[in-house]
Design a protein around this motif. Structure first.
Motif, PDB file in Angstrom:
ATOM      1  N   ARG A   9       0.795  -1.233  -0.024  1.00 48.54           N
ATOM      2  CA  ARG A   9       0.114  -0.211  -0.098  1.00 48.54           C
ATOM      3  C   ARG A   9       0.784   1.331   0.138  1.00 48.54           C
ATOM      4  N   GLU A 127       1.338   6.346   7.385  1.00 50.73           N
ATOM      5  CA  GLU A 127       0.724   5.140   7.002  1.00 50.73           C
ATOM      6  C   GLU A 127      -0.324   4.355   7.825  1.00 50.73           C
ATOM      7  N   ALA A 128       0.022   4.554   9.150  1.00 54.35           N
ATOM      8  CA  ALA A 128      -0.817   3.748  10.072  1.00 54.35           C
ATOM      9  C   ALA A 128      -1.591   4.863  11.050  1.00 54.35           C
ATOM     10  N   VAL A 308      -0.470  -2.443  10.440  1.00 51.37           N
ATOM     11  CA  VAL A 308       0.094  -1.511   9.350  1.00 51.37           C
ATOM     12  C   VAL A 308       1.599  -1.299   9.158  1.00 51.37           C
ATOM     13  N   GLU A 311       3.249  -4.747   8.082  1.00 55.54           N
ATOM     14  CA  GLU A 311       3.342  -4.801   6.738  1.00 55.54           C
ATOM     15  C   GLU A 311       4.171  -3.972   6.145  1.00 55.54           C
TER      16      GLU A 311
END
Length: 333
Positions: A9, A127-128, A308, A311
């Motif tokens: 992502r 991102e998270a 996240v 990942e």
């Protein structure tokens, strides 16, 4: 090199090498480009002396920083680069990216530091989103231990900010000693000259380099943890002058910081450096708050990162593994 990772992502961290990029620096074979800064380029390098890339151990990987060609002839810059190497070499902590080797006297100076497969804290929060309280406590303990190692070596980091923290599988690590200084050393910065990064500075930073002390790093650490917990600087945004004024008066907005985090760091943001706790006191505080085993992780060696972030770390690891495999044998005969 851009590697497709299932479920990815985010944009890839490893970039193709431009034609002008070196293919070898010292003992390192250059595999990909990691990024660039004001001083030069940073590459992913594999030590040709440490493995083939196809055995169980594999090569030692490094972030290899090279100097921009236009700066090579600048004697003052070469002195600064030499100081950066000497300062980084003095620090020994598993919570900092250690200096592996380098050559400040080479035609194009370079240095190699431990490579951490994972995002910066800045990118992880983008991102998270704001990180959970237990993650911020674990992150805080890692960074306090890193800062303790830095100060034990009698070094001031002077640029502790989210982009200078890397999130790896097992822990976070502090990076970049580009403007660090030994305790008591001539800062080479005139009073009134701003060092560091706006939004992640201490009141002493705003006054100029000669005012910065070890406790300044503690202030910046607290600001960084506020960012991790809320996704924003405790001194807000807007015009630079306004942000620097709020920092100079230590007017931190902690209203969005969870109480369990705020009670750990609030006194670190004191305007008076003498009123801030040192790293030994902070480490005890974070250890007690984190609880037994919380910071070491129990699931396949993972630290307490949310899904996240895990990942993102796994995607970094996959990219690097693919780059090493694509490079073929690396060992020097």
């Amino acid at each position: 090199m851009v590697v497709d990772v299932p479920g990815e992502r985010r944009r890839a961290v490893l970039r193709a090498l431009p034609d002008r990029a070196p293919r070898r620096v010292g003992p390192y074979r250059i595999l990909a480009r990691l990024g660039a800064g004001g001083m030069g380029e940073v590459y992913l390098g594999a030590d040709t002396r440490s493995g083939t890339g196809h055995d169980d151990v594999g090569p030692q990987l490094a972030a290899v920083k090279t100097v921009r060609p236009e700066l090579v002839g600048d004697g003052a810059f070469r002195d600064r680069f030499r100081r950066e190497m000497d300062t980084a070499r003095a620090v020994e902590s598993r919570f900092t990216a250690r200096l592996l080797t380098g050559d400040a006297e080479a035609a194009q100076p370079w240095l190699a530091t431990e490579y951490v497969a994972g995002p910066t804290l800045e990118r992880a929060v983008r991102e998270a989103g704001p990180l959970p309280v237990e993650t911020v406590r674990a992150l805080g303990l890692d960074l306090v231990r890193g800062l303790s190692g830095i100060h034990h070596a009698r070094v001031q980091h002077r640029d502790l900010k989210p982009s200078n923290v890397l999130i790896g599988r097992n822990s976070a690590k502090v990076i970049d000693f580009g403007i660090a200084r030994a305790f008591g050393a001539d800062t080479m910065t005139a009073t009134g000259a701003v060092i560091g990064s706006p939004g992640h500075m201490s009141p002493e930073h705003v006054l100029g380099g000669r005012h910065v002390v070890a406790a300044s790093d503690v202030f910046c650490l607290a600001s960084l943890l506020c960012y991790a917990a809320t996704g924003r600087s405790p001194f807000g945004d807007g015009p630079l002058a306004a942000v620097l004024y709020r920092i100079s008066q230590a007017e931190a907005d902690l209203s969005e910081v969870p109480a369990d985090v705020r009670e750990l760091i609030e006194d670190c943001l004191s305007r008076d450096p003498a009123h801030r706790p040192d790293t030994a006191a902070l480490e005890g505080r974070f250890r007690a708050a984190a609880g037994a085993g919380e910071t070491e992780g129990t699931e396949a060696g993972w630290a307490v990162w949310p899904p996240v972030v895990r990942e993102s770390v796994a995607a970094h690891e996959a990219e690097v593994a693919a780059a090493v495999a694509a490079a073929g044998p690396l060992a020097t005969p």
